[in-house]
Design a protein around this motif. Structure first.
Motif, short mmCIF file in Angstrom:
data_model
loop_
_atom_site.label_atom_id
_atom_site.label_comp_id
_atom_site.label_asym_id
_atom_site.label_seq_id
_atom_site.Cartn_x
_atom_site.Cartn_y
_atom_site.Cartn_z
N LEU A 162 0.88 -1.17 0.00
CA LEU A 162 0.00 0.00 0.00
C LEU A 162 0.93 1.23 0.00
CD1 LEU A 162 -2.74 -1.06 2.59
CD2 LEU A 162 -2.39 -1.82 0.24
N GLU B 254 1.65 3.95 2.74
CA GLU B 254 2.49 3.64 3.90
C GLU B 254 3.93 3.69 3.42
OE1 GLU B 254 1.57 3.04 6.99
OE2 GLU B 254 -0.59 2.84 6.81
N TYR C 98 -7.50 1.18 11.42
CA TYR C 98 -6.63 0.18 10.77
C TYR C 98 -7.17 -1.24 10.90
CZ TYR C 98 -3.19 3.97 10.99
OH TYR C 98 -2.54 5.16 10.85
N GLY C 99 -6.44 -2.18 10.26
CA GLY C 99 -6.62 -3.60 10.53
C GLY C 99 -5.77 -3.93 11.74
N GLU D 155 -10.79 -5.75 10.99
CA GLU D 155 -10.63 -4.48 10.27
C GLU D 155 -11.39 -3.38 10.99
OE1 GLU D 155 -8.61 -3.89 7.83
OE2 GLU D 155 -9.27 -1.91 7.20
N LYS D 156 -10.70 -2.30 11.27
CA LYS D 156 -11.26 -1.10 11.88
C LYS D 156 -12.20 -1.39 13.05
CE LYS D 156 -10.25 1.64 7.88
NZ LYS D 156 -9.94 0.71 6.79
N ILE E 74 -1.96 -3.51 11.07
CA ILE E 74 -1.41 -3.94 9.78
C ILE E 74 -0.90 -2.68 9.07
CG2 ILE E 74 -1.91 -5.10 7.60
CD1 ILE E 74 -4.39 -6.30 8.94
N THR F 184 -8.54 -7.75 4.91
CA THR F 184 -8.35 -8.26 6.28
C THR F 184 -9.32 -9.42 6.56
OG1 THR F 184 -7.66 -6.08 6.97
CG2 THR F 184 -8.35 -7.57 8.72
C1 G1P Z 1 -5.97 -0.46 4.74
C2 G1P Z 1 -6.21 -1.85 5.34
C3 G1P Z 1 -5.89 -1.85 6.84
C4 G1P Z 1 -4.48 -1.34 7.08
C5 G1P Z 1 -4.30 0.03 6.42
C6 G1P Z 1 -2.85 0.49 6.50
O1 G1P Z 1 -6.95 0.42 5.26
O2 G1P Z 1 -7.53 -2.24 5.10
O3 G1P Z 1 -6.04 -3.15 7.37
O4 G1P Z 1 -4.21 -1.28 8.48
O5 G1P Z 1 -4.67 0.02 5.03
O6 G1P Z 1 -2.72 1.80 6.04
P1 G1P Z 1 -7.30 1.84 4.56
O7 G1P Z 1 -6.21 2.78 4.97
O8 G1P Z 1 -7.32 1.59 3.09
O9 G1P Z 1 -8.63 2.22 5.10
#
Ligand code: G1P
Length: 293
Positions: free
Chosen positions: A135, A138, A175-176, A195-196, A208, A236
């Motif tokens: 992702l 990050e 987050y997850g 998740e969240k 995560i 997740t």
């Molecule tokens: C996603 C994932 C989440 C993770 C996060 C990290 O969430 O679903 O599990 O902890 O990225 O940045 P999002 O940021 O897309 O809501």
């Protein structure tokens, strides 16, 4: 699953980059958020560099409308290179943008149905081998990089791995979150994933942090998956269904992480990286002192 199947090398990485980047509007109206630069490299470049350092060969971008600049960035720019060469300028600065022919693949996520859905869109390209996910929001800075640390752990334990880090308890619901089992050095068994979660329901404060090594079976789980948190198809939730079926570990990343999905995180990354760079650190430090003075 046999040991040798378990340890197929990680050659492919999926980069979900179809998001609209609404948090950075109007900057992201006409350019993808992954192309916003932290100093002089777009965000996506940091993730791709980290992938290549970890030995990943094929980059799979899950894109959408308005995202062509990402693909252009990793293409050869014939006019630019010819002009620079004609002016005796070094082309070294473009080196990280060169991809072996055939090693950049894009698929479209036509509708934004969630991260799990974005990953599932890459199923035919991933095929029957374990793969990495990045992702790019990050930003992970370390030596070795986060994915390299994960690949080293994968070579020992196989199965599925996610990078985790601790956050203050009032941030877990963004987050997850993992339910941790036994820990051994940087490796922790993953017993559950949510998740969240609400703060009071979170199984830990280990979140995560946007790097994954997953077995291809996750695609089959995603195939039939229902919507989860936020009404989205969640990666997740799919991973949670694989716990118990396959080894599942978390790796605590030894390094720095910046949340470039937020403006403050973006500013922090820019400052921190500038302060680490030999070509700028002194001037940036003096400038910061002046500004704070
Ligand atoms: C996603 C994932 C989440 C993770 C996060 C990290 O969430 O679903 O599990 O902890 O990225 O940045 P999002 O940021 O897309 O809501």
């Amino acid at each position: 699953m046999t040991q040798s199947q378990n340890r197929k090398p990680i050659r492919k990485a999926v980069f979900p980059v179809a998001g609209l980047g609404t948090r950075f509007l109007p900057a992201t109206k006409a350019i993808p958020k992954e192309m916003l630069p932290v100093i002089d490299r777009p965000l996506i470049q940091y993730a791709v560099d980290e992938a290549r350092e970890a030995g990943i060969e094929q980059l799979i971008f899950v894109t959408g409308r308005g995202k062509t600049a990402i693909v252009e960035h990793f293409d050869m720019a014939f006019e630019l290179e010819t002009t620079m060469a004609g002016r005796d300028k070094s082309l070294e600065v473009l080196e990280p943008t060169r991809i072996q022919p055939g090693n950049l693949v894009t698929v479209r996520q036509q509708v934004p149905l969630g991260l799990g859905h974005a990953i599932w869109c890459a199923r035919a390209i991933v095929g029957d081998e374990p793969f990495a996910i990045f992702l790019p929001d990050e930003l992970m800075i370390g030596s070795p990089g986060c994915m390299k640390q994960m690949v080293e752990a994968y070579n020992e334990v196989g199965g599925n791995l996610i990078s985790v880090l601790e956050v203050p308890e009032d941030e877990v619901s963004s987050y997850g979150v993992i339910a941790p089992g036994k820990a051994n050095g940087a490796l922790t068994e993953v017993k559950g994933l949510v998740e969240k979660p609400k703060r009071e329901e979170a199984p830990s404060n280990l979140i995560i942090s946007g790097r994954y090594i997953l077995q291809p079976e996750v695609m089959r789980v995603l195939e039939s998956q229902e919507k989860g948190a936020g009404g989205e198809i969640q990666l997740t939730d799919a991973m949670a269904r694989m716990i118990g079926e396959q080894p599942f570990h978390a790796v605590t990343f030894a390094g720095k992480r910046y949340d470039c999905g937020s403006k403050i995180g973006f500013v922090e990354a820019t400052l921190a990286i500038a302060l680490e760079r030999e070509d700028m650190a002194d001037e940036v430090r003096a400038m910061a002192q002046r500004l704070l003075g």
